[in-house]
Structure formats: C-alpha cells, structure tokens
Motif scaffolding. Structure first.
Motif, PDB file in Angstrom:
ATOM      1  N   ILE A 186      -4.919   2.544   4.025  1.00 41.53           N
ATOM      2  CA  ILE A 186      -4.030   1.091   4.591  1.00 41.53           C
ATOM      3  C   ILE A 186      -5.032   0.812   5.577  1.00 41.53           C
ATOM      4  N   SER A 187      -5.229  -0.028   6.269  1.00 41.42           N
ATOM      5  CA  SER A 187      -5.486  -0.733   6.807  1.00 41.42           C
ATOM      6  C   SER A 187      -5.900  -0.891   8.223  1.00 41.42           C
ATOM      7  N   LYS A 188      -3.926  -1.151   8.347  1.00 41.17           N
ATOM      8  CA  LYS A 188      -3.469  -0.925   9.733  1.00 41.17           C
ATOM      9  C   LYS A 188      -1.812  -0.584   9.480  1.00 41.17           C
ATOM     10  N   PRO A 189      -0.885   0.196  10.669  1.00 46.91           N
ATOM     11  CA  PRO A 189       0.407   0.622  10.016  1.00 46.91           C
ATOM     12  C   PRO A 189       1.142  -0.961   9.749  1.00 46.91           C
ATOM     13  N   LEU A 190       2.069  -0.267   8.413  1.00 44.23           N
ATOM     14  CA  LEU A 190       3.327  -1.040   8.126  1.00 44.23           C
ATOM     15  C   LEU A 190       4.198  -0.760   9.086  1.00 44.23           C
ATOM     16  N   PRO A 191       4.946  -2.397   8.902  1.00 47.21           N
ATOM     17  CA  PRO A 191       6.106  -2.375   9.225  1.00 47.21           C
ATOM     18  C   PRO A 191       7.134  -1.568   8.080  1.00 47.21           C
ATOM     19  N   PHE A 192       8.166  -0.710   8.930  1.00 53.07           N
ATOM     20  CA  PHE A 192       8.688   0.221   8.076  1.00 53.07           C
ATOM     21  C   PHE A 192       9.616  -0.053   6.979  1.00 53.07           C
ATOM     22  N   VAL A 193      10.519  -1.552   6.695  1.00 44.89           N
ATOM     23  CA  VAL A 193      10.511  -2.175   5.968  1.00 44.89           C
ATOM     24  C   VAL A 193       9.547  -2.673   4.749  1.00 44.89           C
ATOM     25  N   LEU A 194       8.518  -3.062   4.766  1.00 49.07           N
ATOM     26  CA  LEU A 194       7.447  -3.255   4.218  1.00 49.07           C
ATOM     27  C   LEU A 194       6.247  -2.118   3.487  1.00 49.07           C
ATOM     28  N   ARG A 195       6.291  -0.995   4.782  1.00 46.77           N
ATOM     29  CA  ARG A 195       5.716   0.208   3.977  1.00 46.77           C
ATOM     30  C   ARG A 195       7.158   1.166   3.045  1.00 46.77           C
ATOM     31  N   THR A 196       8.407   1.208   2.999  1.00 46.84           N
ATOM     32  CA  THR A 196       9.505   1.692   2.217  1.00 46.84           C
ATOM     33  C   THR A 196       8.747   0.567   0.281  1.00 46.84           C
ATOM     34  N   VAL A 197       9.571  -0.606   0.579  1.00 49.85           N
ATOM     35  CA  VAL A 197       9.191  -1.415  -0.457  1.00 49.85           C
ATOM     36  C   VAL A 197       7.639  -1.331  -1.181  1.00 49.85           C
ATOM     37  N   LEU A 198       6.901  -1.009  -0.735  1.00 43.10           N
ATOM     38  CA  LEU A 198       5.065  -0.818  -1.175  1.00 43.10           C
ATOM     39  C   LEU A 198       4.929   0.492  -1.317  1.00 43.10           C
ATOM     40  N   SER A 199       5.299   1.786  -1.196  1.00 44.85           N
ATOM     41  CA  SER A 199       5.416   3.023  -1.581  1.00 44.85           C
ATOM     42  C   SER A 199       6.790   2.952  -2.799  1.00 44.85           C
ATOM     43  N   LYS A 200       7.587   2.386  -2.685  1.00 47.17           N
ATOM     44  CA  LYS A 200       8.986   2.104  -3.979  1.00 47.17           C
ATOM     45  C   LYS A 200       8.199   2.114  -5.132  1.00 47.17           C
ATOM     46  N   LEU A 201       7.142   0.070  -4.919  1.00 48.54           N
ATOM     47  CA  LEU A 201       6.366  -0.173  -6.138  1.00 48.54           C
ATOM     48  C   LEU A 201       5.952   0.108  -6.544  1.00 48.54           C
ATOM     49  N   LEU A 202       4.891   1.224  -5.574  1.00 46.41           N
ATOM     50  CA  LEU A 202       3.474   1.968  -6.176  1.00 46.41           C
ATOM     51  C   LEU A 202       3.429   3.284  -6.544  1.00 46.41           C
ATOM     52  N   SER A 203       5.142   3.675  -6.253  1.00 51.10           N
ATOM     53  CA  SER A 203       5.035   5.461  -5.879  1.00 51.10           C
ATOM     54  C   SER A 203       4.162   5.786  -5.129  1.00 51.10           C
ATOM     55  N   VAL A 204       3.948   5.284  -4.649  1.00 51.27           N
ATOM     56  CA  VAL A 204       3.131   5.948  -2.938  1.00 51.27           C
ATOM     57  C   VAL A 204       3.752   6.721  -1.868  1.00 51.27           C
ATOM     58  N   HIS A 205       3.643   7.093  -2.162  1.00 50.14           N
ATOM     59  CA  HIS A 205       4.015   8.287  -1.251  1.00 50.14           C
ATOM     60  C   HIS A 205       3.977   8.012   0.650  1.00 50.14           C
ATOM     61  N   SER A 206       5.392   7.584   1.182  1.00 50.04           N
ATOM     62  CA  SER A 206       4.947   7.236   2.742  1.00 50.04           C
ATOM     63  C   SER A 206       4.122   8.110   3.449  1.00 50.04           C
ATOM     64  N   GLU A 207       4.185   9.057   3.225  1.00 54.28           N
ATOM     65  CA  GLU A 207       3.321  10.097   3.562  1.00 54.28           C
ATOM     66  C   GLU A 207       1.532  10.064   3.501  1.00 54.28           C
ATOM     67  N   ASN A 208       1.478   9.029   2.387  1.00 53.51           N
ATOM     68  CA  ASN A 208       0.023   9.389   2.247  1.00 53.51           C
ATOM     69  C   ASN A 208      -0.444   8.049   2.781  1.00 53.51           C
ATOM     70  N   MET A 209      -0.172   6.970   3.073  1.00 52.75           N
ATOM     71  CA  MET A 209       0.057   5.860   3.129  1.00 52.75           C
ATOM     72  C   MET A 209      -0.838   5.907   5.449  1.00 52.75           C
ATOM     73  N   ILE A 210      -2.175   5.588   5.125  1.00 51.19           N
ATOM     74  CA  ILE A 210      -2.558   6.116   6.250  1.00 51.19           C
ATOM     75  C   ILE A 210      -3.549   5.650   6.393  1.00 51.19           C
ATOM     76  N   THR A 211      -4.507   5.174   7.410  1.00 46.56           N
ATOM     77  CA  THR A 211      -5.595   4.296   7.653  1.00 46.56           C
ATOM     78  C   THR A 211      -6.293   4.690   7.781  1.00 46.56           C
TER      79      THR A 211
END
Length: 268
Positions: A186-211
């Motif tokens: 991700i190019s920038k930190p995401l708000p918690f809600v958006l981060r959670t939604v994208l994590s669920k939709l795309l099966s991306v573990h939240s801890e792996n969503m980093i810049t």
C-alpha cells in the motif's frame, strides 16, 4: 482466513470468450503484467517471466516455486526457451485440487521432454513451515540442497505470516541465492475500517498491508541484502481490471474489488 482459490479460474485462460468447449492450454491465475498485451494468459506468463528473471535463476540451479497454483509457472522452468533449466524444481501450494493438477501436468510434460532431466518435488501444504509438518521445503533441517532461487508469484500477501515465510526462506537460500516476489503493498497507511474491508474482500492478511518502504526495511531487518522494490502497478491493475470486467458476472465484481484496492493506495 481461508484460501480464496481453486480451479474455477481455468476458463479465464480461454483466448476467446466464445471458445468455451475446449480445455485451455494454460491454467494461469495471477494478475498479469499487461504492458504489451491484452490477453490474460500472455499477461500471466509475462509476470511469471519477470519474477523468474528477478530471481536470477541459473542453469543447474535449485528452484523453489511457492504458491504455484495449477503449475504453469512450474512448466515454464521445464520447457520455456528463455528460462534456465534447474537440476531440481520444488513447488508447494496449499490447495489439494491445485496440487493434483500440477502433479498431472508436470508428469505429462516430463513424459515427452527431450531436455535435460530435472528432479521435481511437489508439496501440498502451507507456504510457512510449521513443526507439525516436517516434510516441507522450508524445513531448516531438510537434507535437500539449498535453493539458488525462490519465487512467490502473486501470493505472498495471503501468507500468515509473510514475515515468517521470508525468514524461513532466507535460511534455505544458498549463498548468493535470490528470492523474488510479485506482491502487494500500500502506498500509505489506510484507515482501520477500509483496511479491514479490503483485507476480507481480497484475503490479504492485515499484517501484510504495508508500504514499500516498510517492506524494504523488514527485508533488511530479516537479513536480506541488495533489496530492490519495483512498482509495476500501472502495468498490472488497469489491464487486469479491464479483463475481469469483460468477463462479466463474478469476475466483474472481482474487478471492482481490485479497483478498490488500487484506488485506496494499493500497489503491486
């Protein structure tokens, strides 16, 4: 978080939407590298070749292909004219259906191959080694040769956790060996809600969503040297979205989900 894939994607490899009666020659499933093509299997192969090039594969090497799906990236190592032939080729995928397809397709390829023999070992299991499953390519006590190249093609963002996979991979890399991943950031930190939604939709573990910057820092902290990150988002997301929308139905929805990731600041 469950594995989002199976074999339902195979129809995407038809080169014409009207060609639905015959089994496609390829069974790719990645987002593709669309720089010079509008054809899904060609884009998928282009992304695989790009990652293989970055992994600095060599003739007579020992290659580990992680998350190889139905085996197209394995077949590239066995028969593509631009790819060096390894002495050993190891693969692991978490889905039994994909493991079975890969076993069958590799066996078929090797049955009529005229090139130098290659020892192929395929595993069905999680990409991350756990002590309860000792027969694993990343087992630090494995007696098999260290890998000269490790490849993870469009899959590591699913791992729990990616950091654990990277640490284990480093221990199984031969001196001078390389690892290459086509991955998401991700190019920038995401708000918690958006981060959670994208994590669920795309099966991306939240801890792996980093810049990319944090990604590089983690790789260096683990012990990797000569770390390089290349942003290819502009040659991945737009072409993949257009293709998925053209397929309609579920795939159109998937295209919207990919678009949501890109719009929110995701990169590849």
């Amino acid at each position: 978080m469950g594995d989002p894939y199976g074999t339902y994607h195979i129809g995407l490899n038809n080169r014409s939407r009207d060609d639905t009666t015959m089994q496609p020659e390829t069974e790719w499933l990645n987002m593709g590298y669309w720089k010079d093509t509008q054809c899904f299997p060609d884009a998928c192969e282009a992304l695989a070749l790009k990652v293989i090039e970055r992994a600095q594969c060599v003739d007579g090497g020992h290659v580990l292909d992680v998350g190889h799906a139905c085996g197209d990236s394995l077949l590239i190592h066995l028969c593509h004219p631009e790819v060096p032939r390894p002495t050993t080729l190891t693969g692991i995928t978490s889905l039994p259906s994909q493991h079975a397809r890969s076993m069958a397709r590799v066996a078929k390829q090797q049955s009529f191959a005229l090139a130098q023999p290659c020892e192929v070992r395929l595993f069905c299991g999680d990409a991350v080694f756990r002590r309860t499953y000792t027969d694993h390519p990343l087992n630090p006590l494995a007696s098999t040769p260290l890998f000269t190249s490790i490849i993870a093609l469009d899959c590591a963002y699913h791992f729990a956790s990616r950091d654990a996979f990277l640490r284990q991979s480093l221990r199984r890399l031969a001196p001078g060996g390389s690892i290459a991943l086509a991955d998401l950031a991700i190019s920038k930190p995401l708000p918690f809600v958006l981060r959670t939604v994208l994590s669920k939709l795309l099966s991306v573990h939240s801890e792996n969503m980093i810049t990319p910057e944090i990604y590089m820092d983690r790789l260096k902290a683990i012990g990797y040297a000569n770390v390089r990150v290349e942003d290819i988002s502009h040659d991945v997301f737009p072409g993949f979205q257009v293709f998925l929308r053209s397929r309609g139905g579920f795939w159109r929805i998937m295209g919207l989900m990919i678009g949501a990731w890109a719009t929110a600041g995701g990169g590849s």
